[in-house]
Design a protein around this motif. Sequence first.
Motif, PDB file in Angstrom:
ATOM      1  N   ARG A 182       0.814  -1.213   0.000  1.00 44.22           N
ATOM      2  CA  ARG A 182       0.000   0.000   0.000  1.00 44.22           C
ATOM      3  C   ARG A 182       0.850   1.267   0.000  1.00 44.22           C
ATOM      4  N   GLY A 183       2.165   1.094  -0.075  1.00 44.37           N
ATOM      5  CA  GLY A 183       3.058   2.242  -0.085  1.00 44.37           C
ATOM      6  C   GLY A 183       3.299   2.847   1.283  1.00 44.37           C
ATOM      7  N   ARG A 184       2.953   2.107   2.333  1.00 42.82           N
ATOM      8  CA  ARG A 184       3.115   2.612   3.690  1.00 42.82           C
ATOM      9  C   ARG A 184       4.399   2.067   4.318  1.00 42.82           C
ATOM     10  N   PRO A 185       5.040   2.848   5.177  1.00 50.61           N
ATOM     11  CA  PRO A 185       6.256   2.364   5.837  1.00 50.61           C
ATOM     12  C   PRO A 185       5.928   1.306   6.881  1.00 50.61           C
ATOM     13  N   VAL A 186       6.838   0.354   7.024  1.00 50.61           N
ATOM     14  CA  VAL A 186       6.673  -0.729   7.989  1.00 50.61           C
ATOM     15  C   VAL A 186       7.957  -0.818   8.803  1.00 50.61           C
ATOM     16  N   LEU A 187       7.832  -0.818  10.129  1.00 54.32           N
ATOM     17  CA  LEU A 187       8.983  -0.944  11.025  1.00 54.32           C
ATOM     18  C   LEU A 187       8.893  -2.283  11.727  1.00 54.32           C
ATOM     19  N   ILE A 188       9.960  -3.098  11.610  1.00 56.12           N
ATOM     20  CA  ILE A 188       9.926  -4.461  12.131  1.00 56.12           C
ATOM     21  C   ILE A 188      11.085  -4.681  13.100  1.00 56.12           C
ATOM     22  N   THR A 189      10.807  -5.333  14.240  1.00 60.82           N
ATOM     23  CA  THR A 189      11.866  -5.791  15.124  1.00 60.82           C
ATOM     24  C   THR A 189      11.669  -7.278  15.384  1.00 60.82           C
ATOM     25  N   LEU A 190      12.790  -7.983  15.546  1.00 61.08           N
ATOM     26  CA  LEU A 190      12.766  -9.408  15.852  1.00 61.08           C
ATOM     27  C   LEU A 190      13.716  -9.655  17.018  1.00 61.08           C
ATOM     28  N   THR A 191      13.209 -10.168  18.112  1.00 60.40           N
ATOM     29  CA  THR A 191      14.040 -10.437  19.275  1.00 60.40           C
ATOM     30  C   THR A 191      13.364 -11.488  20.137  1.00 60.40           C
TER      31      THR A 191
END
Length: 248
Positions: free
Chosen positions: A161-170
């Motif tokens: 959709r052209g939206r920013p996505v912030l991902i964390t993995l821990t």
Amino acid sequence: MSTSPPVFTDTDEIVVFTDDYGLPTPKPGTDPLVAATADPGYEVVVDAHGVVTEAREGRGGTVVPAGGRVIQGIGTGAQWLRARLVRDDTVTIGQRLEDVTTGRDIPLDASVDVVSSFHTLLLNSDIPKELPNSCSGKEPGADGVTLICTDSRTALGTNVRGRPVLITLTGQDNEDGEYLQTFAALLDAPVLGILDALNLDGGGSTTLQTGTTVHTPPTDLVEGKLVHRDVADTVYTGVGGYGMYAKP
């Protein structure tokens, strides 16, 4: 002070400082583990009108004038400044951002944020072939034999959709993560709909916070106690506005 291998170090460079943070420019020897930071260098002070007010050997401890710039050089960067800029010269400092995929320039204004990254995880919904399957920290898993990757991960992407996505993995209780290629494969899941993604700084620097609540576990051992690392750089996301940084 970190004893991990230095990243993004260059023995020949020119850096331009603005007055945004209101702090003096860094002095030589900032990080004794990185030889390049011991270079005495060369420093040029430019006022708000683009006029060089100082051009001198050495660098650091200089407050950037309001609306002006301070230019520091080391190695061949210092040589370039010495040969070209003297007091009372007029300087024009420009910035250019190019989209190498489309070959076009991106206009720079208050709506544009530039973030550096280590690797491209996804490009047009594909995992780049050159992406290494790297991991800095490995520990035996539950079977006591198989090595698991303990690198926490942070990524910034764009979805369909052209939206920013912030991902964390821990992990839940301590630092835990995944190999780089496996992390990319997780992001490539159709349910997420992510097209492009960049790998940002990870490990103990992976800290997810909403408001005053920290959602990631402490990773650094200080005096026998696990604590959250002091992280200087932040990727901020909000609704209908811009992130604000703190000034003294």
